[in-house]
Design a protein around this motif. Structure first.
Motif, PDB file in Angstrom:
ATOM      1  N   ILE A  70      -0.617  -9.768 -24.764  1.00  0.00           N
ATOM      2  CA  ILE A  70      -0.719  -9.160 -23.438  1.00  0.00           C
ATOM      3  C   ILE A  70      -1.795  -8.076 -23.451  1.00  0.00           C
ATOM      4  CG2 ILE A  70       0.497  -7.791 -21.697  1.00  0.00           C
ATOM      5  CD1 ILE A  70       3.087  -9.151 -22.644  1.00  0.00           C
ATOM      6  N   VAL A  71      -2.731  -8.166 -22.512  1.00  0.00           N
ATOM      7  CA  VAL A  71      -3.795  -7.165 -22.417  1.00  0.00           C
ATOM      8  C   VAL A  71      -3.704  -6.340 -21.132  1.00  0.00           C
ATOM      9  CG1 VAL A  71      -5.386  -8.401 -23.924  1.00  0.00           C
ATOM     10  CG2 VAL A  71      -5.403  -8.889 -21.455  1.00  0.00           C
ATOM     11  N   GLU A  72      -2.866  -6.755 -20.196  1.00  0.00           N
ATOM     12  CA  GLU A  72      -2.650  -5.996 -18.961  1.00  0.00           C
ATOM     13  C   GLU A  72      -1.290  -6.389 -18.389  1.00  0.00           C
ATOM     14  OE1 GLU A  72      -4.780  -5.147 -14.584  1.00  0.00           O
ATOM     15  OE2 GLU A  72      -5.695  -6.557 -16.014  1.00  0.00           O
ATOM     16  N   ALA A  73      -0.562  -5.410 -17.881  1.00  0.00           N
ATOM     17  CA  ALA A  73       0.776  -5.677 -17.339  1.00  0.00           C
ATOM     18  C   ALA A  73       0.948  -4.964 -16.007  1.00  0.00           C
ATOM     19  CB  ALA A  73       1.861  -5.226 -18.318  1.00  0.00           C
ATOM     20  N   GLY A  74       1.562  -5.661 -15.042  1.00  0.00           N
ATOM     21  CA  GLY A  74       1.828  -5.076 -13.743  1.00  0.00           C
ATOM     22  C   GLY A  74       2.981  -4.079 -13.792  1.00  0.00           C
ATOM     23  N   VAL A 130       6.714  -5.224 -14.546  1.00  0.00           N
ATOM     24  CA  VAL A 130       7.023  -5.884 -15.814  1.00  0.00           C
ATOM     25  C   VAL A 130       7.742  -4.864 -16.695  1.00  0.00           C
ATOM     26  CG1 VAL A 130       6.087  -7.020 -17.873  1.00  0.00           C
ATOM     27  CG2 VAL A 130       5.033  -7.418 -15.630  1.00  0.00           C
ATOM     28  N   HIS A 131       8.966  -5.188 -17.113  1.00  0.00           N
ATOM     29  CA  HIS A 131       9.808  -4.210 -17.811  1.00  0.00           C
ATOM     30  C   HIS A 131      10.125  -4.577 -19.257  1.00  0.00           C
ATOM     31  CE1 HIS A 131      10.313  -2.391 -13.907  1.00  0.00           C
ATOM     32  NE2 HIS A 131      10.800  -3.527 -13.408  1.00  0.00           N
ATOM     33  N   ARG A 132      10.062  -5.839 -19.616  1.00  0.00           N
ATOM     34  CA  ARG A 132      10.454  -6.256 -20.970  1.00  0.00           C
ATOM     35  C   ARG A 132       9.282  -6.317 -21.938  1.00  0.00           C
ATOM     36  NH1 ARG A 132      12.335 -11.600 -21.170  1.00  0.00           N
ATOM     37  NH2 ARG A 132      13.137 -11.075 -23.242  1.00  0.00           N
ATOM     38  N   PHE A 133       8.059  -6.242 -21.411  1.00  0.00           N
ATOM     39  CA  PHE A 133       6.880  -6.401 -22.263  1.00  0.00           C
ATOM     40  C   PHE A 133       5.856  -5.328 -21.929  1.00  0.00           C
ATOM     41  CE2 PHE A 133       8.826 -10.559 -21.637  1.00  0.00           C
ATOM     42  CZ  PHE A 133       9.025 -10.961 -22.948  1.00  0.00           C
ATOM     43  N   VAL A 186       3.207 -12.861 -27.592  1.00  0.00           N
ATOM     44  CA  VAL A 186       4.234 -13.612 -26.874  1.00  0.00           C
ATOM     45  C   VAL A 186       3.862 -15.088 -26.772  1.00  0.00           C
ATOM     46  CG1 VAL A 186       4.972 -11.619 -25.486  1.00  0.00           C
ATOM     47  CG2 VAL A 186       3.128 -13.107 -24.650  1.00  0.00           C
ATOM     48  N   LEU A 187       4.872 -15.886 -26.447  1.00  0.00           N
ATOM     49  CA  LEU A 187       4.687 -17.270 -26.037  1.00  0.00           C
ATOM     50  C   LEU A 187       5.134 -17.370 -24.586  1.00  0.00           C
ATOM     51  CD1 LEU A 187       7.671 -19.077 -25.995  1.00  0.00           C
ATOM     52  CD2 LEU A 187       7.564 -18.280 -28.343  1.00  0.00           C
ATOM     53  N   ALA A 188       4.577 -18.320 -23.855  1.00  0.00           N
ATOM     54  CA  ALA A 188       4.886 -18.479 -22.433  1.00  0.00           C
ATOM     55  C   ALA A 188       5.543 -19.826 -22.189  1.00  0.00           C
ATOM     56  CB  ALA A 188       3.612 -18.371 -21.586  1.00  0.00           C
ATOM     57  N   ALA A 189       6.584 -19.839 -21.371  1.00  0.00           N
ATOM     58  CA  ALA A 189       7.156 -21.107 -20.927  1.00  0.00           C
ATOM     59  C   ALA A 189       6.090 -21.916 -20.201  1.00  0.00           C
ATOM     60  CB  ALA A 189       8.344 -20.855 -20.005  1.00  0.00           C
ATOM     61  N   HIS A 202       8.345 -14.799 -24.072  1.00  0.00           N
ATOM     62  CA  HIS A 202       9.271 -14.476 -25.167  1.00  0.00           C
ATOM     63  C   HIS A 202       8.436 -13.973 -26.333  1.00  0.00           C
ATOM     64  CE1 HIS A 202      12.402 -14.761 -28.212  1.00  0.00           C
ATOM     65  NE2 HIS A 202      13.272 -15.038 -27.258  1.00  0.00           N
ATOM     66  N   ALA A 203       8.902 -12.926 -26.989  1.00  0.00           N
ATOM     67  CA  ALA A 203       8.203 -12.408 -28.164  1.00  0.00           C
ATOM     68  C   ALA A 203       8.174 -13.466 -29.259  1.00  0.00           C
ATOM     69  CB  ALA A 203       8.890 -11.148 -28.668  1.00  0.00           C
ATOM     70  N   THR A 204       7.098 -13.508 -30.015  1.00  0.00           N
ATOM     71  CA  THR A 204       6.959 -14.499 -31.081  1.00  0.00           C
ATOM     72  C   THR A 204       7.522 -13.996 -32.409  1.00  0.00           C
ATOM     73  OG1 THR A 204       4.717 -13.685 -31.539  1.00  0.00           O
ATOM     74  CG2 THR A 204       4.931 -15.541 -30.017  1.00  0.00           C
TER      75      THR A 204
END
Length: 349
Positions: A72-76, A79-82, A88-91, A140-142
């Protein structure tokens, strides 16, 4: 940024593409480290269908791909968990994150849910960067997973678990897996982990049958003698649980004839509009038939502990490595099934 961009059937190009921006307060921007190609991506590559969408030369351009991991290089602000810097991996797809279904952990029921990289609505991750909406539920965290395991959790391993468990394998029972791509091969391994005594693995490609045999399965080629061979292996009854993991018309057609009376058949391969199932077989054999698209995050609580504890491994599935700039060749090889290809790993950053 650079990305693999769909321009039409068999026309995937490595080219410049607009950098993604946060599309909502619950989004993140992910710098992609590694991605892969899924069998369902080949429906686009062939100019076939995914759902009601047919992919032709007049389709709009978009970034491909729904199997990817990164940082992750930018988060809104919502977003509370990351946070920035998390790996991370993405669904493989997601919903809006705001509707009642998304808020109760059922993003697959969201009215706007879609997969990454099957159209311009949600750009894909075969690119240097990708925007992930509904990030808290989609990522999800890797931690505790190597890169190959992490990529498999984005779709293939989760879909295998989803499809196999819907065939209701019984301890000591027989499972037939039809189609031995990555999902089918994982399904073989999972069937044994869930207690199957016998697994019958079916695929036209000899190298894939050999891989299934190394996992303990009895491997068969499709053909006119498939049904009598399955009956011979099952004392005349057929397989109690059949998992169709291909989506090829022949695989779909072969599933119900090898299913036992009062057995279960589960379909996860993406069908073409002309694919149908024989109602007389379903009725008179009392077969329970299930199909569906996997809601990936709801599989992670079941799968990730199995992987971390070594009960399932998913090893040896990544047979070839490419750089993102070689994406067109990666698609060509994956589609061709040449050179023993099973799954391709594409390095991005």
């Amino acid at each position: 940024m650079k990305a693999l961009v769909f321009h039409g059937p068999r026309d995937i190009r490595f080219e410049d593409y607009a950098d993604p921006e946060l599309r909502s307060p619950n989004s993140v921007i992910l710098q992609v480290r590694t991605c892969s190609i899924c069998g369902s991506d080949l429906h686009m590559y062939h100019g076939a269908h995914i759902g009601n969408t047919q992919y032709g030369t007049d389709s709009p351009r978009f970034c491909c791909g729904h199997e990817f991991i990164g940082e992750i290089v930018e988060a809104g602000p919502d977003v509370h968990r990351f946070r920035t810097g998390d790996k991370v991996l993405a669904a493989g797809g997601t919903g809006c994150g705001n509707c009642p279904d998304c808020r109760t952990g059922n993003a697959g029921r969201c009215s706007v849910a879609t997969a990454f990289g099957i159209g311009p609505t949600l750009e894909g991750g075969q690119a240097e960067y990708v925007c992930i909406p509904n990030a808290d539920a989609t990522l999800h965290a890797t931690d505790g997973l190597n890169d190959d395991q992490a990529i498999l959790h984005t779709d293939a391993m989760a879909t295998a678990y989803f499809g196999l468990t819907r065939a209701e394998p019984k301890p000591g029972g027989t499972v037939a897996v039809v189609g031995l791509g990555p999902i089918g091969l994982i399904g073989v391994e999972l069937a044994y982990a869930l207690g199957a005594a016998q697994v019958i693995a079916i695929d036209p490609v000899e190298t894939r049958r050999t891989m299934a045999e190394k996992l303990g399965a009895t491997a068969l080629a499709p053909g006119d003698d498939l049904v009598p061979q399955v009956r011979e292996l099952t004392n005349g009854s057929g397989a109690q649980s059949v998992f169709e993991a291909s989506g090829a018309s022949g695989a779909i057609a072969s599933a119900l004839p090898i299913t036992a009376h009062r057995g279960n058949a589960s379909f996860i391969g993406i069908p073409e509009p002309h694919d149908t199932l024989p109602m007389p077989l379903i009725m008179f054999k009392n077969i329970t038939v299930r199909g569906g698209v996997c809601d990936v995050p709801n599989m992670w609580p079941h799968l990730i502990p199995l992987v971390r504890e070594g009960r399932i491994k998913g090893e040896g599935l990544f047979s070839h490595d490419f750089d993102l700039s070689e994406g067109a060749e990666a698609y060509r090889l994956f589609d061709s099934r040449e050179d023993g290809v099973v799954k391709v790993r594409i390095s991005v950053n």
